[in-house]
Design a protein around this motif. Structure first.
Motif, PDB file in Angstrom:
ATOM      1  N   TYR A 198       0.830  -1.202   0.000  1.00 11.36           N
ATOM      2  CA  TYR A 198       0.000   0.000   0.000  1.00 11.36           C
ATOM      3  C   TYR A 198       0.868   1.257   0.000  1.00 11.36           C
ATOM      4  N   ASP A 199       0.221   2.382  -0.275  1.00 16.06           N
ATOM      5  CA  ASP A 199       0.925   3.663  -0.245  1.00 16.06           C
ATOM      6  C   ASP A 199       1.507   3.882   1.141  1.00 16.06           C
ATOM      7  N   PRO A 200       2.696   4.472   1.193  1.00 18.04           N
ATOM      8  CA  PRO A 200       3.304   4.664   2.511  1.00 18.04           C
ATOM      9  C   PRO A 200       2.764   5.883   3.278  1.00 18.04           C
ATOM     10  N   ASP A 201       1.644   6.451   2.858  1.00 21.38           N
ATOM     11  CA  ASP A 201       1.074   7.577   3.626  1.00 21.38           C
ATOM     12  C   ASP A 201       0.330   7.044   4.859  1.00 21.38           C
ATOM     13  N   THR A 202      -0.157   7.950   5.686  1.00 24.55           N
ATOM     14  CA  THR A 202      -0.795   7.525   6.941  1.00 24.55           C
ATOM     15  C   THR A 202      -2.014   6.652   6.698  1.00 24.55           C
ATOM     16  N   ALA A 203      -2.826   7.054   5.750  1.00 24.17           N
ATOM     17  CA  ALA A 203      -4.021   6.260   5.446  1.00 24.17           C
ATOM     18  C   ALA A 203      -3.595   4.860   5.034  1.00 24.17           C
ATOM     19  N   GLY A 204      -2.526   4.801   4.227  1.00 21.28           N
ATOM     20  CA  GLY A 204      -2.029   3.516   3.755  1.00 21.28           C
ATOM     21  C   GLY A 204      -1.534   2.652   4.901  1.00 21.28           C
ATOM     22  N   VAL A 205      -0.857   3.269   5.858  1.00 23.46           N
ATOM     23  CA  VAL A 205      -0.318   2.515   6.992  1.00 23.46           C
ATOM     24  C   VAL A 205      -1.447   1.968   7.867  1.00 23.46           C
ATOM     25  N   ASN A 206      -2.438   2.811   8.120  1.00 25.41           N
ATOM     26  CA  ASN A 206      -3.580   2.333   8.906  1.00 25.41           C
ATOM     27  C   ASN A 206      -4.327   1.221   8.195  1.00 25.41           C
ATOM     28  N   ALA A 207      -4.489   1.406   6.886  1.00 24.34           N
ATOM     29  CA  ALA A 207      -5.187   0.401   6.095  1.00 24.34           C
ATOM     30  C   ALA A 207      -4.426  -0.914   6.131  1.00 24.34           C
ATOM     31  N   MET A 208      -3.117  -0.793   6.110  1.00 23.24           N
ATOM     32  CA  MET A 208      -2.267  -1.970   6.121  1.00 23.24           C
ATOM     33  C   MET A 208      -2.501  -2.755   7.413  1.00 23.24           C
ATOM     34  N   ARG A 209      -2.576  -2.033   8.525  1.00 21.81           N
ATOM     35  CA  ARG A 209      -2.762  -2.683   9.814  1.00 21.81           C
ATOM     36  C   ARG A 209      -4.078  -3.480   9.811  1.00 21.81           C
ATOM     37  N   ARG A 210      -5.131  -2.832   9.315  1.00 24.86           N
ATOM     38  CA  ARG A 210      -6.432  -3.516   9.277  1.00 24.86           C
ATOM     39  C   ARG A 210      -6.400  -4.709   8.334  1.00 24.86           C
ATOM     40  N   SER A 211      -5.723  -4.531   7.193  1.00 25.65           N
ATOM     41  CA  SER A 211      -5.721  -5.625   6.230  1.00 25.65           C
ATOM     42  C   SER A 211      -4.930  -6.816   6.770  1.00 25.65           C
ATOM     43  N   LEU A 212      -3.909  -6.517   7.576  1.00 23.76           N
ATOM     44  CA  LEU A 212      -3.132  -7.617   8.155  1.00 23.76           C
ATOM     45  C   LEU A 212      -4.000  -8.492   9.050  1.00 23.76           C
ATOM     46  N   GLU A 213      -4.843  -7.837   9.835  1.00 26.93           N
ATOM     47  CA  GLU A 213      -5.748  -8.608  10.693  1.00 26.93           C
ATOM     48  C   GLU A 213      -6.602  -9.555   9.867  1.00 26.93           C
ATOM     49  N   LEU A 214      -7.152  -9.015   8.781  1.00 29.44           N
ATOM     50  CA  LEU A 214      -8.009  -9.836   7.924  1.00 29.44           C
ATOM     51  C   LEU A 214      -7.248 -11.015   7.333  1.00 29.44           C
ATOM     52  N   PHE A 215      -6.057 -10.729   6.840  1.00 26.65           N
ATOM     53  CA  PHE A 215      -5.270 -11.807   6.241  1.00 26.65           C
ATOM     54  C   PHE A 215      -4.929 -12.881   7.270  1.00 26.65           C
ATOM     55  N   LEU A 216      -4.579 -12.446   8.485  1.00 28.54           N
ATOM     56  CA  LEU A 216      -4.254 -13.420   9.532  1.00 28.54           C
ATOM     57  C   LEU A 216      -5.459 -14.295   9.847  1.00 28.54           C
ATOM     58  N   GLU A 217      -6.611 -13.660   9.935  1.00 28.33           N
ATOM     59  CA  GLU A 217      -7.827 -14.421  10.231  1.00 28.33           C
ATOM     60  C   GLU A 217      -8.075 -15.507   9.190  1.00 28.33           C
TER      61      GLU A 217
END
Ligand code: CTP
Ligand code: MN
Length: 357
Positions: free
Chosen positions: A251-270
């Motif tokens: 994802y884009d390295p901006d703040t929105a991208g970083v937050n989105a990344m965190r959420r997407s990681l949870e989903l992928f782990l699940e």
């Protein structure tokens, strides 16, 4: 006789087909019945009214894609669009492959073309292609003066469109609304072109934007799909999970991208994925990076990407600052993700990493 009610109750396979192959419930039932040679009661076998709507909306959407493509290829008005695409580095073959087109100005060109072919204006409104005018009774084209990116299902059927302005106008992208054939949260842009490569390599790259997907693809990175914006959904993760359980999130390295990344990681782990995170240098998105440094360099940086745990820990520590109290905050901040790490050893490693900094 199989009752519809019983079929509905045993609907796992149907729900699966509905979400993955984008079938309606009756279509899914018919598909299974055909496959296993089960005779169906007539009331299931006969297309429902809403089913007919669906088919017509699908047809109108395919016709729309062709219309926009023709405008891009042939019309003087689209010259600016052709130049724009060229400037962004898209070559002819990829424009054709992805079905990229241009929505002309005028406000009624598409409606005119489609109604001539027998599609009713109300249907086009349901398809998200036309809007009711607020003043009078008429309709106008939803997309005007925009580069058009078709959004397709895994089988390559076009379900929706994203339209980009060619200047600084807002919104930068205008997307089809949710319709009976399209739900944003259940599709991944580019998957129909990427799925073979994803399966072969047992590995996928997930990016945010249309061009972040198209440009690397053009340069030979074929296992790439886009979530279209930052909020990845469980449906999208499961869809990808049909092809691989290994993903690099870029994802884009901006703040929105970083937050989105965190959420997407949870989903992928699940969903049992192995996830890595790629942050490109100089704040570049994949499109800009590949145009600057090439696909080979992009692939190389892929090899050096971080395991997600490191990424999460780094981010949490960066946010928390120094001191024991902040470390506690950092641990708290990552607890929701920690809870989803399937492996106990990994979980412990994660905690000790954050608490010792
Ligand atoms: N997006 C959207 N609507 C917007 C802005 C963004 O749907 N108003 C989606 C698009 O799919 C877009 C993605 O989010 O491709 C990422 O947005 P952004 O990073 O802002 O744009 P880029 O993809 O970098 O677009 P471009 O390179 O064309 O400027
Ligand atoms: Mn971009």
């Amino acid at each position: 006789m199989v009752s519809l009610l019983r079929l509905r109750r045993q609907r796992d396979i149907f729900r699966f087909l509905m979400s993955v192959d984008n079938l309606s419930f009756p279509e899914a039932v018919r598909w299974v019945a055909e496959k296993y040679s089960i005779a169906l009661p007539v009331f299931v076998a006969r297309p429902e009214e809403s089913d007919k709507d669906r088919q017509q909306i699908l047809d109108a959407t395919q016709a729309t894609e062709a219309f926009y493509q023709n405008v891009l290829r042939a019309e003087p008005e689209a010259q600016e669009a052709r130049r724009y695409l060229q400037q962004r580095g898209l070559r002819e073959e990829v424009i054709e492959k992805f079905g990229i087109g241009y929505a002309p100005s005028g406000g009624g060109r598409l409606i005119g073309y489609l109604t001539e072919q027998g599609f009713a204006a109300e249907l086009l409104e349901k398809a998200g292609l036309a809007k009711k005018s607020e003043l009078g009774k008429g309709y106008y084209d939803s997309f005007r003066r925009r580069i058009i990116f078709p959004i397709k299902d895994v089988r390559g059927k076009t379900l929706a469109f994203g339209g980009r302005v060619m200047d600084d106008g807002v919104p930068k992208y205008l997307n089809s609304p949710e319709t009976v054939i399209y739900s944003k949260s259940r599709h991944l842009f580019g998957l129909c072109f990427a799925r073979e490569a994803i399966r072969e390599q047992n590995h996928a790259i997930l990016v945010e934007g249309y061009l972040d997907c198209i440009i690397p693809f053009q340069e030979g990175v074929r296992n790439i799909v886009a979530s279209l914006g930052t909020s990845l959904t469980q449906g999208q993760v499961r869809l990808l999970g049909r092809y691989t359980k290994n993903v690099v999130v870029n994802y884009d390295p901006d703040t929105a991208g970083v937050n989105a990344m965190r959420r997407s990681l949870e989903l992928f782990l699940e969903e049992g994925f192995r996830v890595n995170v790629l942050r490109l240098p100089d704040g570049l998105d994949p499109d800009a990076f590949v145009r600057r440094s090439g696909a080979q360099e992009y692939r190389r940086s892929m090899k050096q990407c971080e395991p997600y745990l490191e990424f999460i820990a780094d981010e949490a520590l960066k946010d928390a600052g120094a001191g024991a109290r902040s470390r506690l905050n950092a641990v708290n901040a990552v607890l929701p993700i920690l809870a989803k790490v399937p492996d106990r050893v990994e979980r412990l490693e994660f905690v000790s990493r954050i608490s010792s900094g």
